[in-house]
Design an enzyme around this catalytic site. Structure first.
Site, PDB file in Angstrom:
ATOM      1  N   THR A   1      -5.702   7.917   6.842  1.00  0.00           N
ATOM      2  CA  THR A   1      -6.168   7.954   5.454  1.00  0.00           C
ATOM      3  C   THR A   1      -6.278   6.560   4.842  1.00  0.00           C
ATOM      4  OG1 THR A   1      -3.942   8.187   4.500  1.00  0.00           O
ATOM      5  CG2 THR A   1      -5.098  10.218   5.120  1.00  0.00           C
ATOM      6  N   THR A   2      -6.080   5.531   5.641  1.00  0.00           N
ATOM      7  CA  THR A   2      -6.250   4.139   5.217  1.00  0.00           C
ATOM      8  C   THR A   2      -7.116   3.425   6.246  1.00  0.00           C
ATOM      9  OG1 THR A   2      -4.225   3.466   6.374  1.00  0.00           O
ATOM     10  CG2 THR A   2      -4.017   4.047   4.043  1.00  0.00           C
TER      11      THR A   2
ATOM     12  N   HIS B   1       4.072  11.324   5.122  1.00  0.00           N
ATOM     13  CA  HIS B   1       3.348  11.369   6.388  1.00  0.00           C
ATOM     14  C   HIS B   1       4.247  10.845   7.497  1.00  0.00           C
ATOM     15  CE1 HIS B   1      -0.839  11.079   4.245  1.00  0.00           C
ATOM     16  NE2 HIS B   1      -0.282  12.279   4.152  1.00  0.00           N
TER      17      HIS B   1
ATOM     18  N   HIS C   1       5.839   7.416   5.835  1.00  0.00           N
ATOM     19  CA  HIS C   1       5.508   6.712   4.598  1.00  0.00           C
ATOM     20  C   HIS C   1       5.033   7.731   3.568  1.00  0.00           C
ATOM     21  CE1 HIS C   1       1.682   6.867   6.863  1.00  0.00           C
ATOM     22  NE2 HIS C   1       1.157   7.076   5.650  1.00  0.00           N
TER      23      HIS C   1
ATOM     24  N   HIS D   1       0.813  -1.207   0.000  1.00  0.00           N
ATOM     25  CA  HIS D   1       0.000   0.000   0.000  1.00  0.00           C
ATOM     26  C   HIS D   1       0.850   1.262   0.000  1.00  0.00           C
ATOM     27  CE1 HIS D   1      -3.598  -2.338   0.596  1.00  0.00           C
ATOM     28  NE2 HIS D   1      -3.115  -2.875   1.698  1.00  0.00           N
TER      29      HIS D   1
ATOM     30  N   HIS E   1       2.728   8.873  -0.238  1.00  0.00           N
ATOM     31  CA  HIS E   1       1.593   8.735  -1.138  1.00  0.00           C
ATOM     32  C   HIS E   1       1.875   9.534  -2.405  1.00  0.00           C
ATOM     33  CE1 HIS E   1      -1.041   6.914   1.954  1.00  0.00           C
ATOM     34  NE2 HIS E   1      -0.355   7.697   2.783  1.00  0.00           N
TER      35      HIS E   1
END
Length: 244
Positions: A195-196, A128, A109, A84, A111
């Site tokens: 956000t996940t 993030h 991590h 992810h 995005h």
């Protein structure tokens, strides 16, 4: 407190573990995509909540936001491609102080493209930095990347970036999260969520106003490993204030 700690554990475990055999599979496309997350499991009910992240930061309310008190040392010790995102796990000892609490940096991590927008603007990459206090309350410090000069911290991490999803791998040298941050620490603030999945709410969000650079090659390398965009679409702000 028990619920906060449970949510913290879920947020900080490698996300691949949440999509392993016998658990709910989620993703960014098709039937398991963001628009259906809340329907995939009762545990994901918060994904349909009123205080979700990311958002388009606009309509700001002027506030006297206190300067961030950041104490980071080089502590990025392992890297994982969990299917992810690409995540760097951090050793204890680095922290951010906010609201009279100390939040320890747990991991950071990425995005691509950015999840949050600033005044309608999307960025090619967003980092993030996830922090937790002793009770499991979360604070996320978000930093935007624009194409330009190569980023030193990314160069270190990407040199060991796994090309396929799997278990964490030790980094040859510890990465410093400070190398991800701009010189100016001015920021916006709002209350939001992960956000996940499970999209847990009650997360403090701090979005740095000034972006940093990453080379086109560094951004492309992340996109290649992910195989698809890994950004959740922006959610409704509703009645939340976005502080400037």
């Amino acid at each position: 407190m028990k619920r906060r700690i449970a949510l913290l554990g879920l947020a900080l475990l490698p996300l691949a573990a949440m999509a392993s055999e016998g658990s709910v599979k989620w993703g960014y496309e098709g039937e398991n995509g963001p628009e259906n997350w809340a329907k995939l499991s009762p545990d994901f009910f918060a994904c349909s909540g009123k205080n979700q992240s990311p958002i388009d930061l606009s309509g700001f309310i002027q506030a006297e936001l206190k300067p961030l008190k950041i104490k980071y040392q080089a502590g990025g010790q392992s890297i994982v491609n969990n299917g992810h995102t690409v995540q760097i796990n951090y050793a204890p000892g680095s922290s951010l102080s906010l609201d009279g609490k100390v939040f320890e940096l747990k991991q950071f991590h990425f995005h691509a493209p950015s999840e949050n927008l600033i005044k309608g603007k999307s960025y090619p990459l967003e980092g993030h930095l996830v922090h937790a206090d002793k009770d499991g309350n979360l604070t996320v410090l978000a930093v935007m990347f624009v194409k330009g000069k190569a980023n030193k911290a990314l160069a270190q991490a990407w040199a060991a970036m796994p090309q396929e999803a799997g278990e964490p791998q030790a980094l040859p040298t510890q990465v410093s999260a400070l190398e991800l941050l701009p010189k100016s620490r001015a920021y916006y603030r709002f209350n939001g969520s992960l956000t996940t999945p499970p999209c847990s709410e009650g997360v403090r969000w701090l979005v740095l106003k000034h972006p940093v650079t990453a080379s086109a090659e560094q951004i492309a390398a992340f996109e290649k490993v992910m195989h698809h965009p890994n950004n959740r679409p922006v959610q409704s702000v509703n009645a939340r204030p976005v502080l400037d």
